[in-house]
Design a protein around this motif. Structure first.
Motif, short mmCIF file in Angstrom:
data_model
loop_
_atom_site.label_atom_id
_atom_site.label_comp_id
_atom_site.label_asym_id
_atom_site.label_seq_id
_atom_site.Cartn_x
_atom_site.Cartn_y
_atom_site.Cartn_z
N ALA A 1 -11.84 4.07 2.98
CA ALA A 1 -11.79 4.12 4.45
C ALA A 1 -10.93 5.29 4.91
O ALA A 1 -11.29 6.00 5.86
N GLU A 2 -9.81 5.52 4.25
CA GLU A 2 -8.95 6.65 4.61
C GLU A 2 -9.67 7.97 4.42
O GLU A 2 -9.55 8.88 5.26
N LYS A 3 -10.44 8.11 3.34
CA LYS A 3 -11.20 9.34 3.09
C LYS A 3 -12.25 9.56 4.19
O LYS A 3 -12.43 10.67 4.68
N ARG A 4 -12.94 8.48 4.57
CA ARG A 4 -13.96 8.60 5.62
C ARG A 4 -13.33 8.99 6.95
O ARG A 4 -13.87 9.82 7.68
N VAL A 5 -12.17 8.41 7.26
CA VAL A 5 -11.47 8.75 8.50
C VAL A 5 -11.08 10.23 8.47
O VAL A 5 -11.25 10.96 9.45
N GLU B 1 0.00 -3.03 -14.05
CA GLU B 1 -0.48 -4.42 -13.98
C GLU B 1 -0.76 -4.82 -12.54
O GLU B 1 -1.81 -5.39 -12.23
N VAL B 2 0.17 -4.50 -11.65
CA VAL B 2 0.00 -4.84 -10.23
C VAL B 2 -1.17 -4.04 -9.65
O VAL B 2 -1.99 -4.58 -8.91
N LYS B 3 -1.25 -2.75 -9.99
CA LYS B 3 -2.37 -1.92 -9.52
C LYS B 3 -3.71 -2.53 -9.95
O LYS B 3 -4.65 -2.58 -9.18
N GLY B 4 -3.77 -2.98 -11.20
CA GLY B 4 -4.99 -3.60 -11.72
C GLY B 4 -5.38 -4.84 -10.94
O GLY B 4 -6.54 -5.06 -10.63
N LEU B 5 -4.38 -5.65 -10.61
CA LEU B 5 -4.64 -6.88 -9.87
C LEU B 5 -5.10 -6.59 -8.44
O LEU B 5 -5.90 -7.34 -7.87
N LEU B 6 -4.60 -5.51 -7.87
CA LEU B 6 -4.88 -5.21 -6.46
C LEU B 6 -5.99 -4.18 -6.27
O LEU B 6 -6.33 -3.85 -5.14
N GLN B 7 -6.54 -3.66 -7.36
CA GLN B 7 -7.52 -2.57 -7.25
C GLN B 7 -8.70 -2.91 -6.34
O GLN B 7 -9.16 -2.07 -5.59
N ASP B 8 -9.17 -4.14 -6.38
CA ASP B 8 -10.30 -4.54 -5.53
C ASP B 8 -9.94 -4.43 -4.05
O ASP B 8 -10.83 -4.27 -3.21
N LEU B 9 -8.68 -4.55 -3.74
CA LEU B 9 -8.24 -4.43 -2.35
C LEU B 9 -7.85 -3.00 -1.99
O LEU B 9 -8.04 -2.55 -0.85
N SER C 1 -8.97 -0.03 -3.41
CA SER C 1 -10.07 0.94 -3.41
C SER C 1 -10.78 1.05 -2.07
O SER C 1 -10.98 2.17 -1.57
N PRO C 2 -11.16 -0.05 -1.43
CA PRO C 2 -11.82 0.07 -0.12
C PRO C 2 -10.92 0.72 0.95
O PRO C 2 -11.41 1.43 1.82
N ILE C 3 -9.63 0.48 0.83
CA ILE C 3 -8.70 1.09 1.79
C ILE C 3 -8.67 2.60 1.59
O ILE C 3 -8.73 3.36 2.57
N GLU C 4 -8.63 3.04 0.34
CA GLU C 4 -8.64 4.48 0.07
C GLU C 4 -9.95 5.11 0.55
O GLU C 4 -9.94 6.20 1.12
N TYR D 1 0.83 -1.21 0.00
CA TYR D 1 0.00 0.00 0.00
C TYR D 1 0.87 1.26 0.00
O TYR D 1 0.56 2.24 -0.68
N SER D 2 1.95 1.21 0.75
CA SER D 2 2.87 2.34 0.77
C SER D 2 3.44 2.58 -0.63
O SER D 2 3.52 3.72 -1.10
#
Length: 143
Positions: free
Chosen positions: A77-81, A62-70, A72-75, A51-52
């Motif tokens: 959550a950070e916005k809500r916080v 390519e890696v971003k595409g594979l991990l996007q489902d994981l 996006s929810p983290i981002e 994430y860092s």
């Protein structure tokens, strides 16, 4: 034919062997739990590192595409916080202003408050003097 004591000894041996096996199983299960805990910590470390790198823009598309489902929810959550922390700061600021307003009473307001308190004290004294002492009334029995 086996005697009673022979059967008893055989049964005790079987129970002892099974207890030893169960002990080994419990020990192995504890070791597995410890390994899984360690593994979970390492996976969390990996996730923080990935994430860092994502936040720093160091992941390939390519890696971003594979991990996007994981990711996006983290981002989200950070916005809500961040929004909640802004709300907290706003409320704290309002509370701080209210405290300042209370502390910054004008001298005139202080004099008025003192006069009002004096008048109320005089009224209480007048009422106390005018009222004769009441005799204690007999208590009624409750049924």
């Amino acid at each position: 034919m086996e005697g009673f004591w022979d059967k008893f000894k055989k049964g005790a041996q079987d129970v002892g062997e099974k207890a030893a096996q169960l002990g080994k199983i419990a020990k192995l299960q504890a070791e597995v739990a410890g390994i899984n805990t360690s593994k979970g910590g390492k996976l969390a470390d990996l996730g923080r590192k990935v994430y860092s790198l994502y936040k720093e823009g160091k992941l390939s598309d390519e890696v971003k595409g594979l991990l996007q489902d994981l990711l996006s929810p983290i981002e989200e959550a950070e916005k809500r916080v961040e929004e909640k922390e802004k709300e907290i700061a706003k409320i704290k600021k309002q509370i701080g202003e209210t405290k300042k307003e209370v502390k910054e009473e004008t001298p005139q307001a202080k004099e008025t408050a003192a006069e009002t308190a004096e008048e109320e004290a005089l009224e209480v004294r007048k009422v106390e003097v005018k009222q004769p002492e009441e005799k204690e009334k007999p208590k009624r029995k409750l049924r």
